[in-house]
Motif scaffolding. Structure first.
Motif, PDB file in Angstrom:
ATOM      1  N   ARG A 147      -8.704   2.233   4.453  1.00 38.67           N
ATOM      2  CA  ARG A 147      -8.741   0.545   4.391  1.00 38.67           C
ATOM      3  C   ARG A 147      -7.411   0.289   3.685  1.00 38.67           C
ATOM      4  NH1 ARG A 147     -10.944   0.291  -0.840  1.00 38.67           N
ATOM      5  NH2 ARG A 147     -11.714   2.313  -1.241  1.00 38.67           N
ATOM      6  N   ASP A 172       4.466  -2.870  -1.502  1.00 35.16           N
ATOM      7  CA  ASP A 172       3.403  -2.806  -0.489  1.00 35.16           C
ATOM      8  C   ASP A 172       1.940  -2.754  -1.032  1.00 35.16           C
ATOM      9  OD1 ASP A 172       5.495  -4.851   1.004  1.00 35.16           O
ATOM     10  OD2 ASP A 172       5.470  -2.816   1.824  1.00 35.16           O
ATOM     11  N   ARG A 173       1.845  -1.673  -1.053  1.00 35.72           N
ATOM     12  CA  ARG A 173       0.557  -1.465  -1.857  1.00 35.72           C
ATOM     13  C   ARG A 173      -0.153   0.061  -2.859  1.00 35.72           C
ATOM     14  NH1 ARG A 173       0.136  -4.518   1.984  1.00 35.72           N
ATOM     15  NH2 ARG A 173      -0.990  -3.718   4.234  1.00 35.72           N
ATOM     16  N   GLY A 190       1.119 -10.665  -2.646  1.00 31.91           N
ATOM     17  CA  GLY A 190       0.573 -10.425  -1.691  1.00 31.91           C
ATOM     18  C   GLY A 190      -0.048  -8.711  -1.188  1.00 31.91           C
ATOM     19  N   ARG A 194      -1.388  -5.118  -2.556  1.00 26.26           N
ATOM     20  CA  ARG A 194      -3.085  -3.911  -2.382  1.00 26.26           C
ATOM     21  C   ARG A 194      -3.119  -3.392  -3.081  1.00 26.26           C
ATOM     22  NH1 ARG A 194      -5.170  -3.169   2.517  1.00 26.26           N
ATOM     23  NH2 ARG A 194      -7.117  -3.356   1.910  1.00 26.26           N
ATOM     24  N   VAL A 253      -5.732  -0.461  -3.413  1.00 24.98           N
ATOM     25  CA  VAL A 253      -6.656   0.136  -3.214  1.00 24.98           C
ATOM     26  C   VAL A 253      -6.860   1.880  -3.704  1.00 24.98           C
ATOM     27  CG1 VAL A 253      -7.739   1.199  -0.846  1.00 24.98           C
ATOM     28  CG2 VAL A 253      -5.960  -1.051  -0.832  1.00 24.98           C
ATOM     29  N   PHE A 282      -5.126 -10.113 -10.464  1.00 27.42           N
ATOM     30  CA  PHE A 282      -5.394  -9.926  -8.955  1.00 27.42           C
ATOM     31  C   PHE A 282      -6.022 -11.018  -8.333  1.00 27.42           C
ATOM     32  CE2 PHE A 282      -3.596  -5.877 -10.155  1.00 27.42           C
ATOM     33  CZ  PHE A 282      -3.238  -5.264  -8.814  1.00 27.42           C
ATOM     34  N   PRO A 298     -11.144 -10.064  -6.206  1.00 27.69           N
ATOM     35  CA  PRO A 298     -10.960  -8.666  -6.097  1.00 27.69           C
ATOM     36  C   PRO A 298     -12.785  -7.746  -5.502  1.00 27.69           C
ATOM     37  CG  PRO A 298     -10.847  -9.179  -8.474  1.00 27.69           C
ATOM     38  CD  PRO A 298     -11.024 -10.067  -7.745  1.00 27.69           C
ATOM     39  N   ASP A 317     -10.321  -2.952  -3.709  1.00 28.05           N
ATOM     40  CA  ASP A 317      -9.628  -3.140  -2.720  1.00 28.05           C
ATOM     41  C   ASP A 317      -9.688  -5.046  -4.007  1.00 28.05           C
ATOM     42  OD1 ASP A 317      -8.372  -4.797  -0.561  1.00 28.05           O
ATOM     43  OD2 ASP A 317     -10.040  -3.511   0.531  1.00 28.05           O
ATOM     44  N   ALA A 318      -7.989  -4.980  -3.870  1.00 25.98           N
ATOM     45  CA  ALA A 318      -7.340  -5.889  -5.385  1.00 25.98           C
ATOM     46  C   ALA A 318      -6.227  -6.241  -4.132  1.00 25.98           C
ATOM     47  CB  ALA A 318      -7.831  -5.556  -6.147  1.00 25.98           C
ATOM     48  N   ARG A 319      -6.515  -7.793  -4.553  1.00 25.55           N
ATOM     49  CA  ARG A 319      -4.836  -8.211  -3.851  1.00 25.55           C
ATOM     50  C   ARG A 319      -3.945  -8.699  -4.699  1.00 25.55           C
ATOM     51  NH1 ARG A 319      -2.901 -13.450  -2.312  1.00 25.55           N
ATOM     52  NH2 ARG A 319      -1.672 -13.506   0.079  1.00 25.55           N
ATOM     53  N   ARG A 320      -3.059  -8.789  -5.140  1.00 24.41           N
ATOM     54  CA  ARG A 320      -2.012  -9.478  -5.994  1.00 24.41           C
ATOM     55  C   ARG A 320      -1.428 -10.494  -6.097  1.00 24.41           C
ATOM     56  NH1 ARG A 320      -0.313 -11.382 -10.159  1.00 24.41           N
ATOM     57  NH2 ARG A 320       2.382 -10.374 -10.838  1.00 24.41           N
TER      58      ARG A 320
END
Length: 271
Positions: A44, A119-120, A147, A149, A151, A204, A207, A267-270
């Motif tokens: 993921r 980045d992650r 942007g 993530r 996980v 986030f 999410p 699973d979440a995006r900043r």
């Protein structure tokens, strides 16, 4: 030590949340279920191969090695609160560390200081060891680029209920109060609804959080239970009493050969 620290992974290891030490060698030997389940979480991440990734709760480094294999041009900051876990991971990945591909940090995840934003953030079988999830997610957000993530997968609502009941049954006898009067079940198992709210509050966007049932079938159920579920108990009991406590807990559970888990996925995006 998985459900590494806060201290010792429900059937995982205490992870980097409330630092405490672990039997890293034993955990590495018996944590096969958590290692196997990490594959879906790694998938993921959707990596190109050149990202900077925080491994939040790296444990003994087995899953960190799989993460590094997906980052041939990338870099990993491997964080854990257990000194013995960090040392074993450093030994296991000495070549990658010498090449500058991985840096190990023995820190609490709610305060971890990473020299660059990432980045992650990846985490496997760790967050249930950390009691304050709003604080955790708020801090993790500061470690990510816009942007970036998060996980993760860890113990969710209803996780390892049989094990919790077995431990509480033995504690209720009062026979171990001299050493365990202050002991409390150390895991925090939340649901997807409140988790999504905390992530949004932390910055986030939209999410995704969901529960997933899993069954662990360890080759050595007794050793697996001792090294993961009972790691915090082992720290408090005299060495000569721990085997008895272990046997009584396994008996209260009917001597299981499998363990039922409920995993909470994020699973979440900043923003």
């Amino acid at each position: 030590m998985n459900e590494a620290t806060s201290a010792g992974k429900e059937g995982d290891r205490p992870a980097a949340g409330s630092p405490s030490d672990w039997d890293a060698g034993t955990y590495a030997r018996v944590s096969t279920p958590q290692q196997e389940w990490s594959g879906d979480v790694l998938d993921r991440l959707r990596l190109r191969g050149d990202e900077t990734v925080v491994d939040a709760g790296c444990g003994s480094g087995e899953v960190t090695a799989r993460l590094l294999a997906r980052l041939p041009r990338g870099r990993v900051f491997a964080v854990d609160g257990s000194p013995s876990m960090v040392e074993r991971a450093r030994e296991r990945l000495a070549t990658e560390a010498a090449e500058g591909r991985v840096e190990f940090l023995c820190q609490d995840l709610t305060e971890a200081a990473i020299p660059v934003t990432s980045d992650r953030i990846f985490s496997n079988a760790v967050f249930h060891w950390i009691p304050d999830h709003p604080r955790l997610f708020g801090h993790l957000a500061t470690l990510l680029d816009s942007g970036g993530r998060l996980v993760a997968q860890y113990g969710g609502r209803g996780n390892v209920a049989e094990a919790v009941e077995g431990i509480e049954a033995v504690l209720a006898t009062g026979e171990y109060d001299q050493w365990l009067s202050t002991y409390r079940i150390p895991w925090t198992f939340n649901g997807p609804e409140e988790t999504a709210g905390w992530l949004e509050d932390a910055g986030f966007e939209s999410p995704e959080c969901w529960l997933q049932e899993r069954t662990a079938r360890p080759e050595d159920p007794r050793g697996f239970f001792a090294a993961s579920f009972l790691a915090p108990v082992r720290e408090l009991l005299p060495d000569e009493l721990f085997p008895e406590f272990l046997d009584r807990t396994m008996s209260a559970m009917g001597h299981p050969t499998t363990f039922d888990y409920i995993r909470l996925n994020i699973d979440a995006r900043r923003a």
